[in-house]
Scaffold this motif. Structure first.
Motif, PDB file in Angstrom:
ATOM      1  N   GLY A 100       1.057  -1.193  -0.242  1.00  0.00           N
ATOM      2  CA  GLY A 100       0.096   0.150   0.243  1.00  0.00           C
ATOM      3  C   GLY A 100       1.341   1.193  -0.006  1.00  0.00           C
ATOM      4  N   ILE A 101       0.728   2.576  -0.833  1.00  0.00           N
ATOM      5  CA  ILE A 101       1.059   3.849  -0.490  1.00  0.00           C
ATOM      6  C   ILE A 101       0.715   4.417   1.056  1.00  0.00           C
ATOM      7  CG2 ILE A 101       1.121   6.293  -1.567  1.00  0.00           C
ATOM      8  CD1 ILE A 101      -1.248   3.950  -3.567  1.00  0.00           C
ATOM      9  N   LYS A 102       1.671   4.970   1.454  1.00  0.00           N
ATOM     10  CA  LYS A 102       1.973   6.336   2.366  1.00  0.00           C
ATOM     11  C   LYS A 102       2.218   7.332   2.273  1.00  0.00           C
ATOM     12  CE  LYS A 102       5.181   7.232   6.363  1.00  0.00           C
ATOM     13  NZ  LYS A 102       6.532   7.577   6.951  1.00  0.00           N
ATOM     14  N   TRP A 103       2.056   8.580   2.080  1.00  0.00           N
ATOM     15  CA  TRP A 103       1.788   9.622   1.484  1.00  0.00           C
ATOM     16  C   TRP A 103       2.931  10.269   2.143  1.00  0.00           C
ATOM     17  CZ3 TRP A 103       2.609  14.796   3.787  1.00  0.00           C
ATOM     18  CH2 TRP A 103       2.087  15.455   3.085  1.00  0.00           C
ATOM     19  N   PRO A 104       3.868  10.718   1.297  1.00  0.00           N
ATOM     20  CA  PRO A 104       3.124  11.099  -0.165  1.00  0.00           C
ATOM     21  C   PRO A 104       3.711   9.968  -1.159  1.00  0.00           C
ATOM     22  CG  PRO A 104       5.122  12.463  -0.172  1.00  0.00           C
ATOM     23  CD  PRO A 104       4.653  11.857   1.370  1.00  0.00           C
ATOM     24  N   ASN A 105       5.081   9.241  -0.676  1.00  0.00           N
ATOM     25  CA  ASN A 105       5.780   8.472  -1.784  1.00  0.00           C
ATOM     26  C   ASN A 105       6.456   7.611  -1.488  1.00  0.00           C
ATOM     27  OD1 ASN A 105       7.821   9.645  -0.205  1.00  0.00           O
ATOM     28  ND2 ASN A 105       9.179  10.635  -1.169  1.00  0.00           N
ATOM     29  N   ASP A 106       6.113   6.982  -0.422  1.00  0.00           N
ATOM     30  CA  ASP A 106       6.566   5.246   0.009  1.00  0.00           C
ATOM     31  C   ASP A 106       5.410   4.743  -0.081  1.00  0.00           C
ATOM     32  OD1 ASP A 106       8.587   6.725   0.311  1.00  0.00           O
ATOM     33  OD2 ASP A 106       8.669   6.989   2.874  1.00  0.00           O
ATOM     34  N   GLY A 123      10.546   3.663  -2.753  1.00  0.00           N
ATOM     35  CA  GLY A 123      10.463   5.207  -2.775  1.00  0.00           C
ATOM     36  C   GLY A 123      10.273   6.048  -3.670  1.00  0.00           C
ATOM     37  N   ILE A 124       9.513   7.079  -3.855  1.00  0.00           N
ATOM     38  CA  ILE A 124       9.651   7.616  -5.264  1.00  0.00           C
ATOM     39  C   ILE A 124       9.846   8.894  -4.985  1.00  0.00           C
ATOM     40  CG2 ILE A 124       7.689   8.525  -6.714  1.00  0.00           C
ATOM     41  CD1 ILE A 124       5.946   6.185  -6.126  1.00  0.00           C
ATOM     42  N   LEU A 125      10.670   9.786  -6.203  1.00  0.00           N
ATOM     43  CA  LEU A 125      10.808  11.100  -5.794  1.00  0.00           C
ATOM     44  C   LEU A 125      11.315  12.184  -7.006  1.00  0.00           C
ATOM     45  CD1 LEU A 125      12.958  13.357  -3.848  1.00  0.00           C
ATOM     46  CD2 LEU A 125      14.772  12.540  -4.735  1.00  0.00           C
ATOM     47  N   LEU A 126      10.193  12.609  -7.140  1.00  0.00           N
ATOM     48  CA  LEU A 126      10.225  13.434  -7.551  1.00  0.00           C
ATOM     49  C   LEU A 126      10.762  15.258  -8.489  1.00  0.00           C
ATOM     50  CD1 LEU A 126       8.214  11.766  -9.170  1.00  0.00           C
ATOM     51  CD2 LEU A 126       6.357  13.614 -10.713  1.00  0.00           C
ATOM     52  N   GLU A 127      11.233  15.601  -9.005  1.00  0.00           N
ATOM     53  CA  GLU A 127      12.324  16.519  -8.966  1.00  0.00           C
ATOM     54  C   GLU A 127      11.979  17.187 -10.514  1.00  0.00           C
ATOM     55  OE1 GLU A 127      16.154  15.906  -6.563  1.00  0.00           O
ATOM     56  OE2 GLU A 127      16.491  14.683  -7.969  1.00  0.00           O
ATOM     57  N   THR A 128      11.657  18.557 -10.290  1.00  0.00           N
ATOM     58  CA  THR A 128      11.015  19.663 -11.081  1.00  0.00           C
ATOM     59  C   THR A 128      12.235  20.862 -11.623  1.00  0.00           C
ATOM     60  OG1 THR A 128       9.377  20.991  -9.771  1.00  0.00           O
ATOM     61  CG2 THR A 128       8.383  18.617 -10.540  1.00  0.00           C
ATOM     62  N   THR A 129      11.801  21.139 -12.856  1.00  0.00           N
ATOM     63  CA  THR A 129      12.722  22.414 -13.189  1.00  0.00           C
ATOM     64  C   THR A 129      11.578  22.923 -14.161  1.00  0.00           C
ATOM     65  OG1 THR A 129      14.714  21.372 -13.455  1.00  0.00           O
ATOM     66  CG2 THR A 129      14.040  23.056 -14.259  1.00  0.00           C
ATOM     67  N   ALA A 130      11.229  24.582 -13.998  1.00  0.00           N
ATOM     68  CA  ALA A 130      10.345  24.703 -14.277  1.00  0.00           C
ATOM     69  C   ALA A 130      10.417  26.459 -14.989  1.00  0.00           C
ATOM     70  CB  ALA A 130       8.845  25.393 -13.769  1.00  0.00           C
ATOM     71  N   GLU A 131      10.192  27.293 -16.543  1.00  0.00           N
ATOM     72  CA  GLU A 131      10.158  27.788 -16.327  1.00  0.00           C
ATOM     73  C   GLU A 131       9.360  28.660 -17.191  1.00  0.00           C
ATOM     74  OE1 GLU A 131      11.802  28.201 -20.967  1.00  0.00           O
ATOM     75  OE2 GLU A 131      13.807  28.404 -19.236  1.00  0.00           O
ATOM     76  N   GLU A 132       8.505  30.361 -16.055  1.00  0.00           N
ATOM     77  CA  GLU A 132       7.708  30.799 -16.221  1.00  0.00           C
ATOM     78  C   GLU A 132       6.243  30.174 -15.491  1.00  0.00           C
ATOM     79  OE1 GLU A 132       7.886  31.944 -19.760  1.00  0.00           O
ATOM     80  OE2 GLU A 132       9.185  34.184 -20.405  1.00  0.00           O
ATOM     81  N   GLY A 173      13.385   3.671  -6.437  1.00  0.00           N
ATOM     82  CA  GLY A 173      14.153   2.880  -6.141  1.00  0.00           C
ATOM     83  C   GLY A 173      13.533   2.218  -5.423  1.00  0.00           C
ATOM     84  N   ILE A 174      13.029   0.389  -5.847  1.00  0.00           N
ATOM     85  CA  ILE A 174      12.501  -0.711  -5.032  1.00  0.00           C
ATOM     86  C   ILE A 174      12.879  -1.854  -4.876  1.00  0.00           C
ATOM     87  CG2 ILE A 174      10.813  -1.884  -5.564  1.00  0.00           C
ATOM     88  CD1 ILE A 174      10.646  -0.476  -8.996  1.00  0.00           C
ATOM     89  N   SER A 175      13.283  -2.453  -3.800  1.00  0.00           N
ATOM     90  CA  SER A 175      13.694  -3.228  -2.996  1.00  0.00           C
ATOM     91  C   SER A 175      13.484  -4.392  -3.203  1.00  0.00           C
ATOM     92  CB  SER A 175      13.786  -2.838  -1.149  1.00  0.00           C
ATOM     93  OG  SER A 175      13.994  -1.491  -0.943  1.00  0.00           O
TER      94      SER A 175
END
Length: 328
Positions: A176-182, A192-201, A212-214
């Motif tokens: 099951g999911i534990k908010w927000p990313n595990d 675990g999940i890690l989203l990194e963003t780059t934005a413009e305007e 990452g998945i064990s």
């Protein structure tokens, strides 16, 4: 042709041969061409036994992930979103590699996978245990071109896709999911999940989605202090799993859900996420801005924030916090 050849060998199983003539007819190439492709598979780490009388049989597959195997699995599941696969034996972090590729103009769906990370990172800068050949350490590029405030929804979508894929691959584990990313099984973290963003305007230029998945880690792979809070699919199931199959299953789920999201918005993803959550409607401690508070998560809002009913009855939306679920 290699993908199709590998598929035909795998269909026979390790106990049965398939003749060179059968392979030649199935692939519509000469037996010499078959022999050359067999040699390429062997060079990639596949163990194939050849018999003049019986033909060929696949004895063993490489422990390493290969582009050939991943391509075959992705093709079997109809995954079309992958814009290229970059495989590495060892990197500091797949996130760093994917970010560099994104800056160089790599297309959406570019996938970076490493056998080992020396400095894999999770949310809030935490280090991720990622030993060689035992897990799935990957990052991929998205170019959704949407306003930056939609980014939290992509994290939740990724969690839903991964949870569904792992439930199918590791049945009957109740993942099951534990908010927000595990992702958890039995209260212990497996992914675990890690989203990194780059934005413009105020619009997302690109997103790097790290996962990452064990998968096949044993208890010896974890520091003693992590054994109570982390686990692997192998530890829980008592057997090894096919990493390439899991990667392909994830992208099949992601591709389907991403299409639904682009067509219908966040509502369908929200419904599935809430059904897969293991921490909703349970009192919990939350770390918000370095301060501890308590409340009960009750669902998501339309933007993807976690709705928490605080002890005073007020319902507060949270986009960033550390959720510490109760023990047991």
């Amino acid at each position: 042709m290699n993908n199709r050849l590998l598929e035909l060998l795998e269909q026979q199983g390790s106990e049965h041969y398939i003749s060179g003539e059968q392979l030649s007819q199935a692939l519509q190439v000469s037996r010499t061409a078959i022999w050359k492709q067999i040699k390429k598979l062997e060079a990639a780490g596949y163990r194939i036994e050849a018999s003049r009388r019986l033909g060929y049989r696949l004895i063993d597959r490489p422990s390493k992930l290969t582009a050939l195997e991943l391509g075959a699995k992705l093709g079997e599941k109809g995954v079309a979103m992958i814009g290229g696969i970059r495989l590495f034996d060892e990197v500091d972090s797949t996130q760093n590699i994917a970010q560099r590729l994104a800056e160089e103009g790599a297309p959406e769906g570019t996938l970076v996978i490493a056998e080992q990370q020396t400095n894999g990172r999770g949310r809030m800068g935490r280090k991720w245990v990622s030993p060689s050949g035992k897990g799935i350490w990957m990052s991929f590029i998205l170019r959704p071109g949407m306003p930056i405030h939609f980014a939290p929804q992509l994290t939740l979508l990724t969690a839903v896709a991964l949870c569904r894929a792992l439930r199918a691959a590791a049945a009957p584990l109740d993942i099951g999911i534990k908010w927000p990313n595990d992702l958890l099984v039995g209260g212990r973290k497996i992914s675990g999940i890690l989203l990194e963003t780059t934005a413009e305007e105020e619009r997302l230029r690109y997103v790097i989605a790290g996962i990452g998945i064990s998968v096949n880690l044993t208890e010896d792979d974890y520091p003693p202090e992590l054994l109570d809070i982390a686990t692997s699919l192998r530890i829980q199931l008592g057997r090894e799993l096919d990493r390439a199959e899991i990667v392909a299953s994830f992208f099949a789920q992601f591709q389907q859900l991403y299409a639904v999201y682009q067509r219908e918005g966040f509502a369908p993803i929200q419904t599935i996420w809430e059904a897969l959550s293991v921490t909703l409607h349970k009192p919990t401690r939350l770390i918000v801005g370095g301060k501890s508070t308590t409340g009960t998560p009750i669902g998501l809002n339309d933007q993807g924030a976690l709705l928490v009913r605080m002890d005073d009855g007020a319902v507060v939306p949270l986009f960033s916090a550390e959720q510490v679920p109760p023990q047991g």
